[in-house]
Design a protein around this motif. Structure first.
Motif, PDB file in Angstrom:
ATOM      1  N   ARG A 113       8.618  24.681 -39.572  1.00 37.25           N
ATOM      2  CA  ARG A 113       8.514  23.529 -40.466  1.00 37.25           C
ATOM      3  C   ARG A 113       7.816  22.337 -39.825  1.00 37.25           C
ATOM      4  O   ARG A 113       7.563  21.333 -40.491  1.00 37.25           O
ATOM      5  CB  ARG A 113       9.900  23.095 -40.942  1.00 37.25           C
ATOM      6  CG  ARG A 113      10.818  22.579 -39.858  1.00 37.25           C
ATOM      7  CD  ARG A 113      12.044  21.898 -40.448  1.00 37.25           C
ATOM      8  NE  ARG A 113      13.011  21.633 -39.398  1.00 37.25           N
ATOM      9  CZ  ARG A 113      14.023  22.445 -39.091  1.00 37.25           C
ATOM     10  NH1 ARG A 113      14.219  23.550 -39.789  1.00 37.25           N
ATOM     11  NH2 ARG A 113      14.846  22.157 -38.108  1.00 37.25           N
ATOM     12  N   ALA A 169       6.263  19.435 -43.771  1.00 33.74           N
ATOM     13  CA  ALA A 169       6.676  18.421 -44.743  1.00 33.74           C
ATOM     14  C   ALA A 169       5.682  17.265 -44.777  1.00 33.74           C
ATOM     15  O   ALA A 169       5.323  16.772 -45.857  1.00 33.74           O
ATOM     16  CB  ALA A 169       8.075  17.915 -44.407  1.00 33.74           C
ATOM     17  N   LYS A 191      18.393  23.232 -43.723  1.00 36.54           N
ATOM     18  CA  LYS A 191      17.898  21.888 -43.429  1.00 36.54           C
ATOM     19  C   LYS A 191      16.894  21.488 -44.496  1.00 36.54           C
ATOM     20  O   LYS A 191      15.967  22.248 -44.808  1.00 36.54           O
ATOM     21  CB  LYS A 191      17.238  21.841 -42.057  1.00 36.54           C
ATOM     22  CG  LYS A 191      16.709  20.453 -41.695  1.00 36.54           C
ATOM     23  CD  LYS A 191      16.153  20.408 -40.300  1.00 36.54           C
ATOM     24  CE  LYS A 191      15.554  19.036 -39.966  1.00 36.54           C
ATOM     25  NZ  LYS A 191      16.514  17.944 -40.044  1.00 36.54           N
ATOM     26  N   SER A 199      14.024  18.736 -45.716  1.00 36.37           N
ATOM     27  CA  SER A 199      13.107  17.685 -45.266  1.00 36.37           C
ATOM     28  C   SER A 199      12.456  17.055 -46.485  1.00 36.37           C
ATOM     29  O   SER A 199      11.857  17.761 -47.305  1.00 36.37           O
ATOM     30  CB  SER A 199      12.028  18.267 -44.349  1.00 36.37           C
ATOM     31  OG  SER A 199      12.608  18.856 -43.196  1.00 36.37           O
ATOM     32  N   ALA A 239      18.685  11.782 -49.334  1.00 37.06           N
ATOM     33  CA  ALA A 239      19.258  12.456 -48.166  1.00 37.06           C
ATOM     34  C   ALA A 239      20.696  12.016 -47.938  1.00 37.06           C
ATOM     35  O   ALA A 239      21.559  12.829 -47.583  1.00 37.06           O
ATOM     36  CB  ALA A 239      18.407  12.179 -46.933  1.00 37.06           C
ATOM     37  N   GLY A 293      15.977  13.454 -44.097  1.00 37.25           N
ATOM     38  CA  GLY A 293      16.412  14.841 -44.020  1.00 37.25           C
ATOM     39  C   GLY A 293      17.915  14.968 -44.117  1.00 37.25           C
ATOM     40  O   GLY A 293      18.650  13.987 -44.035  1.00 37.25           O
ATOM     41  N   THR A 322      21.298  18.276 -43.787  1.00 40.63           N
ATOM     42  CA  THR A 322      21.684  19.669 -43.592  1.00 40.63           C
ATOM     43  C   THR A 322      22.849  19.984 -44.517  1.00 40.63           C
ATOM     44  O   THR A 322      23.653  19.105 -44.844  1.00 40.63           O
ATOM     45  CB  THR A 322      22.091  19.950 -42.138  1.00 40.63           C
ATOM     46  OG1 THR A 322      23.165  19.071 -41.774  1.00 40.63           O
ATOM     47  CG2 THR A 322      20.930  19.734 -41.191  1.00 40.63           C
TER      48      THR A 322
END
Length: 323
Positions: free
Chosen positions: A249, A253, A277, A279, A293, A306, A308
């Protein structure tokens, strides 16, 4: 607290410490490494005993950074009781240290200095040098050194310029500002190895990563209701291409943020242990991806953030879902 007062208190704490622990955040990028290694070089010149911890091994293309071989990745080699000062660098959330539970246990015994530029930072340190309009934590460190008239040598300059270049995506994203450009020019004069930084950081793609990018870009879909584009990277992708999640990644992004007809983009990466995860990136002035986020327990900046979450990526007839 005013910047000057805070900066002075931090230098006083550093000067009075006997054994300092520097912490870079998990899955380290160029900014957390650049800022931390510049601080480490300063401490070395001042003959202040210290260690530098990061829970994850850095990507190979950062091998050029001065003294990066001294970063400790095994937490078993760290004893928090040995340290009378802890400095976290570029950790927008204390959880990004991965040792937050232990840090909280020592909160009353050990001073924690929090140096960062993320808008979502909740000021978890005893001293917080958090400047949210800075392009990077490396920019903050540069200004900290300049404010205290601390000489920035060529090794510190290379580390700091790495942080600025990576967090501004080669001075092309919304984090780029007048100060970051001026500081970069000054760091060049002080010996920063800009050619090495650009070749290593920007030219770090291998054949497997580009093949995977082809697969991931082919999956790109548009959510018409909210006008955002999204794609996914699965564990199967990573295994078939023999590549890590970070390599897969890395830069994707930011690359997708160039799409100019969507409000924002989302890349979901399926990591080990059923961790996903996310992004988020945007170039729109009226969109704040940090708020998105935050809704998932993550954070970041208005333009880049970001998070998780637990789950697996499942492909359905209507698209990809997290289950």
């Amino acid at each position: 607290m005013p910047y000057k007062t805070n900066a002075r208190q931090i230098l006083t704490a550093i000067s009075g410490a006997n054994h300092i622990l520097l912490i870079s955040h998990e899955k380290p990028d160029g900014d957390t490494l650049g800022a931390s290694l510049a601080m480490s070089k300063f401490l070395e010149k001042e003959k202040i005993v210290h260690k530098h911890f990061c829970a994850d091994k850095h990507a190979p293309y950062f091998d050029y950074l001065p003294k990066i071989e001294n970063v400790i990745n095994d937490y078993k080699e760290i004893n928090l009781a040995d340290h009378d000062l802890i400095i976290t660098l570029d950790c927008g959330d204390i959880r990004r240290t991965t040792i937050h539970e232990d840090l909280n246990l020592f909160n009353d015994k050990t001073i924690i200095i929090n140096i960062d530029h993320h808008e979502s930072n909740d000021l978890f340190g005893h001293h917080n040098l958090v400047v949210t309009n800075a392009s990077s934590t490396s920019e903050i460190m540069y200004k900290f050194f300049e404010f205290h008239q601390i000489k920035i040598d060529k090794y510190m300059a290379t580390s700091l310029l790495t942080g600025i270049i990576t967090d501004t995506m080669n001075f092309s994203n919304a984090a780029t500002n007048n100060d970051s450009l001026k500081i970069a020019a000054t760091l060049l004069k002080r010996g920063a190895r800009v050619n090495k930084i650009i070749s290593q950081v920007s030219g770090n793609k291998n054949l497997n990563s580009l093949k995977l990018w082809g697969t991931v870009l082919a999956r790109l879909q548009l959510n018409e209701q909210y006008n955002f584009a999204y794609t996914v990277i699965t564990q199967k992708d990573l295994q078939e291409n023999k590549i890590s999640a970070e390599e897969a990644r890395d830069g994707l992004a930011n690359f997708l943020s160039m799409l100019n007809d969507v409000n924002f983009i989302l890349v979901l990466t399926e990591e080990e242990n059923e961790i996903i995860k996310g992004s988020l990136r945007t170039t729109k002035d009226n969109v704040d991806v940090a708020k998105m986020a935050n809704a998932f327990g993550g954070g970041g900046h208005k333009k880049a953030a970001g998070f998780t979450t637990k789950g697996k990526l499942i492909e359905t007839t209507t698209g990809w879902q997290v289950e």
